[in-house]
Design a protein around this motif. Structure first.
Motif, PDB file in Angstrom:
ATOM      1  N   TYR A  30      -0.699   2.349  10.191  1.00 52.61           N
ATOM      2  CA  TYR A  30      -0.357   3.483   9.345  1.00 52.61           C
ATOM      3  C   TYR A  30       0.637   4.353  10.078  1.00 52.61           C
ATOM      4  O   TYR A  30       0.780   4.279  11.283  1.00 52.61           O
ATOM      5  CB  TYR A  30      -1.620   4.303   9.008  1.00 52.61           C
ATOM      6  CG  TYR A  30      -2.631   3.517   8.225  1.00 52.61           C
ATOM      7  CD1 TYR A  30      -2.544   3.435   6.850  1.00 52.61           C
ATOM      8  CD2 TYR A  30      -3.665   2.842   8.873  1.00 52.61           C
ATOM      9  CE1 TYR A  30      -3.460   2.707   6.119  1.00 52.61           C
ATOM     10  CE2 TYR A  30      -4.585   2.115   8.160  1.00 52.61           C
ATOM     11  CZ  TYR A  30      -4.483   2.052   6.780  1.00 52.61           C
ATOM     12  OH  TYR A  30      -5.381   1.329   6.063  1.00 52.61           O
ATOM     13  N   GLU A  39      -5.871   6.545   4.073  1.00 53.67           N
ATOM     14  CA  GLU A  39      -6.686   7.155   3.025  1.00 53.67           C
ATOM     15  C   GLU A  39      -7.758   8.018   3.671  1.00 53.67           C
ATOM     16  O   GLU A  39      -8.583   7.533   4.426  1.00 53.67           O
ATOM     17  CB  GLU A  39      -7.336   6.079   2.149  1.00 53.67           C
ATOM     18  CG  GLU A  39      -6.353   5.243   1.374  1.00 53.67           C
ATOM     19  CD  GLU A  39      -5.904   4.007   2.128  1.00 53.67           C
ATOM     20  OE1 GLU A  39      -6.562   3.607   3.103  1.00 53.67           O
ATOM     21  OE2 GLU A  39      -4.856   3.461   1.742  1.00 53.67           O
ATOM     22  N   LYS A  40      -7.752   9.310   3.367  1.00 52.97           N
ATOM     23  CA  LYS A  40      -8.678  10.252   3.992  1.00 52.97           C
ATOM     24  C   LYS A  40     -10.034  10.294   3.290  1.00 52.97           C
ATOM     25  O   LYS A  40     -10.940  10.947   3.752  1.00 52.97           O
ATOM     26  CB  LYS A  40      -8.079  11.673   3.977  1.00 52.97           C
ATOM     27  CG  LYS A  40      -6.786  11.787   4.722  1.00 52.97           C
ATOM     28  CD  LYS A  40      -7.029  11.847   6.184  1.00 52.97           C
ATOM     29  CE  LYS A  40      -5.703  12.111   6.871  1.00 52.97           C
ATOM     30  NZ  LYS A  40      -5.726  11.952   8.267  1.00 52.97           N
ATOM     31  N   GLU A  41     -10.169   9.612   2.151  1.00 50.73           N
ATOM     32  CA  GLU A  41     -11.406   9.720   1.395  1.00 50.73           C
ATOM     33  C   GLU A  41     -12.599   9.071   2.089  1.00 50.73           C
ATOM     34  O   GLU A  41     -13.732   9.347   1.770  1.00 50.73           O
ATOM     35  CB  GLU A  41     -11.231   9.137  -0.003  1.00 50.73           C
ATOM     36  CG  GLU A  41     -10.820   7.681   0.005  1.00 50.73           C
ATOM     37  CD  GLU A  41      -9.801   7.353  -1.057  1.00 50.73           C
ATOM     38  OE1 GLU A  41      -9.833   6.225  -1.533  1.00 50.73           O
ATOM     39  OE2 GLU A  41      -8.995   8.214  -1.405  1.00 50.73           O
ATOM     40  N   GLU A  42     -12.346   8.202   3.047  1.00 51.12           N
ATOM     41  CA  GLU A  42     -13.447   7.566   3.761  1.00 51.12           C
ATOM     42  C   GLU A  42     -13.460   8.081   5.195  1.00 51.12           C
ATOM     43  O   GLU A  42     -12.430   8.265   5.813  1.00 51.12           O
ATOM     44  CB  GLU A  42     -13.260   6.048   3.735  1.00 51.12           C
ATOM     45  CG  GLU A  42     -13.082   5.542   2.336  1.00 51.12           C
ATOM     46  CD  GLU A  42     -13.475   4.100   2.191  1.00 51.12           C
ATOM     47  OE1 GLU A  42     -14.193   3.605   3.071  1.00 51.12           O
ATOM     48  OE2 GLU A  42     -13.094   3.516   1.189  1.00 51.12           O
ATOM     49  N   LYS A  90       3.815   3.929  -2.019  1.00 52.54           N
ATOM     50  CA  LYS A  90       4.297   4.368  -3.320  1.00 52.54           C
ATOM     51  C   LYS A  90       5.812   4.529  -3.258  1.00 52.54           C
ATOM     52  O   LYS A  90       6.395   4.632  -2.183  1.00 52.54           O
ATOM     53  CB  LYS A  90       3.657   5.703  -3.697  1.00 52.54           C
ATOM     54  CG  LYS A  90       2.157   5.606  -3.857  1.00 52.54           C
ATOM     55  CD  LYS A  90       1.566   6.946  -4.171  1.00 52.54           C
ATOM     56  CE  LYS A  90       0.057   6.820  -4.230  1.00 52.54           C
ATOM     57  NZ  LYS A  90      -0.597   8.097  -4.164  1.00 52.54           N
ATOM     58  N   ARG A 146       3.352   5.104   5.604  1.00 56.38           N
ATOM     59  CA  ARG A 146       2.130   4.595   4.982  1.00 56.38           C
ATOM     60  C   ARG A 146       1.006   5.491   5.472  1.00 56.38           C
ATOM     61  O   ARG A 146       0.729   5.561   6.670  1.00 56.38           O
ATOM     62  CB  ARG A 146       1.881   3.143   5.348  1.00 56.38           C
ATOM     63  CG  ARG A 146       0.676   2.593   4.639  1.00 56.38           C
ATOM     64  CD  ARG A 146       0.600   1.104   4.592  1.00 56.38           C
ATOM     65  NE  ARG A 146       0.741   0.494   5.905  1.00 56.38           N
ATOM     66  CZ  ARG A 146       0.932  -0.809   6.084  1.00 56.38           C
ATOM     67  NH1 ARG A 146       1.021  -1.613   5.049  1.00 56.38           N
ATOM     68  NH2 ARG A 146       1.046  -1.306   7.290  1.00 56.38           N
ATOM     69  N   LYS A 147       0.361   6.171   4.540  1.00 53.11           N
ATOM     70  CA  LYS A 147      -0.648   7.161   4.877  1.00 53.11           C
ATOM     71  C   LYS A 147      -2.041   6.541   4.878  1.00 53.11           C
ATOM     72  O   LYS A 147      -2.345   5.677   4.073  1.00 53.11           O
ATOM     73  CB  LYS A 147      -0.577   8.323   3.885  1.00 53.11           C
ATOM     74  CG  LYS A 147       0.758   9.030   3.941  1.00 53.11           C
ATOM     75  CD  LYS A 147       0.862  10.091   2.897  1.00 53.11           C
ATOM     76  CE  LYS A 147       2.243  10.718   3.024  1.00 53.11           C
ATOM     77  NZ  LYS A 147       2.802  11.103   1.799  1.00 53.11           N
ATOM     78  N   GLY A 202       0.787  -1.230   0.000  1.00 55.88           N
ATOM     79  CA  GLY A 202       0.000   0.000   0.000  1.00 55.88           C
ATOM     80  C   GLY A 202       0.811   1.269   0.000  1.00 55.88           C
ATOM     81  O   GLY A 202       0.300   2.326   0.341  1.00 55.88           O
TER      82      GLY A 202
END
Length: 164
Positions: free
Chosen positions: A101, A86-89, A64, A83-84, A62
């Motif tokens: 994370y 995901e802020k979209e959820e 990059k 490892r960040k 997960g």
């Protein structure tokens, strides 16, 4: 009535996971200056060597390519990354968050037999692979044995004394 298979280690693994989580939460709150204390997770690593190189494989799914910082300084290989989440959820929609994370840091002592100029890193399928080439003098050399060209070794002759 359903038959359930009893696993004697299930409770032990559950306890180990809880203890790991407890210690990680404790060290996370100890201060932001210490890199090891603020690490959110420590990726597992496999290290192996052959006659030409030493290879490290870190399991970091997960991420990059730009999330990694790999350096070799003073016979120490350091791997840092983040490892960040995901802020979209929205967090309140999650029922469970078990993946770790945040930042990580791993350091490995590099033996003197390694050439620090020849280091390659690749990332594929969640595995970061770092290859450290050995120096030419550290690589095994095969010595050829020649057959038939050597002179046979003569056994020492026994001295004979005249009979008295």
């Amino acid at each position: 009535m359903a038959i359930n298979r009893w696993d004697p280690f299930r409770d032990v693994l559950s306890l180990q996971n809880r203890m790991n989580s407890l210690f990680q939460d404790y060290t996370r709150g100890q201060g932001e200056s210490d890199t090891l204390a603020t690490a959110a997770f420590v990726p597992p690593v496999d290290v192996y060597e052959d006659e030409h190189k030493v290879v490290l494989k870190l399991e970091v799914p997960g991420m990059k390519q730009e999330d990694f910082d790999i350096r070799v300084e003073n016979n120490t290989l350091t791997v840092r990354g983040e490892r960040k989440f995901e802020k979209e959820e929205k967090e309140e929609n999650f029922h469970r968050i078990e993946r770790r994370y945040g930042t990580f840091y791993r350091a490995f002592t590099v033996p003197n037999t390694i050439s620090t100029e020849n280091v390659d890193a690749s990332y594929d399928a969640g595995v970061l692979k770092i290859e450290l080439q050995k120096r030419a003098e550290a690589k095994p050399k095969q010595i050829k044995v020649s057959v038939g060209s050597a002179k046979p070794i003569e056994a020492p002759k026994a001295e004979t004394k005249p009979a008295a």
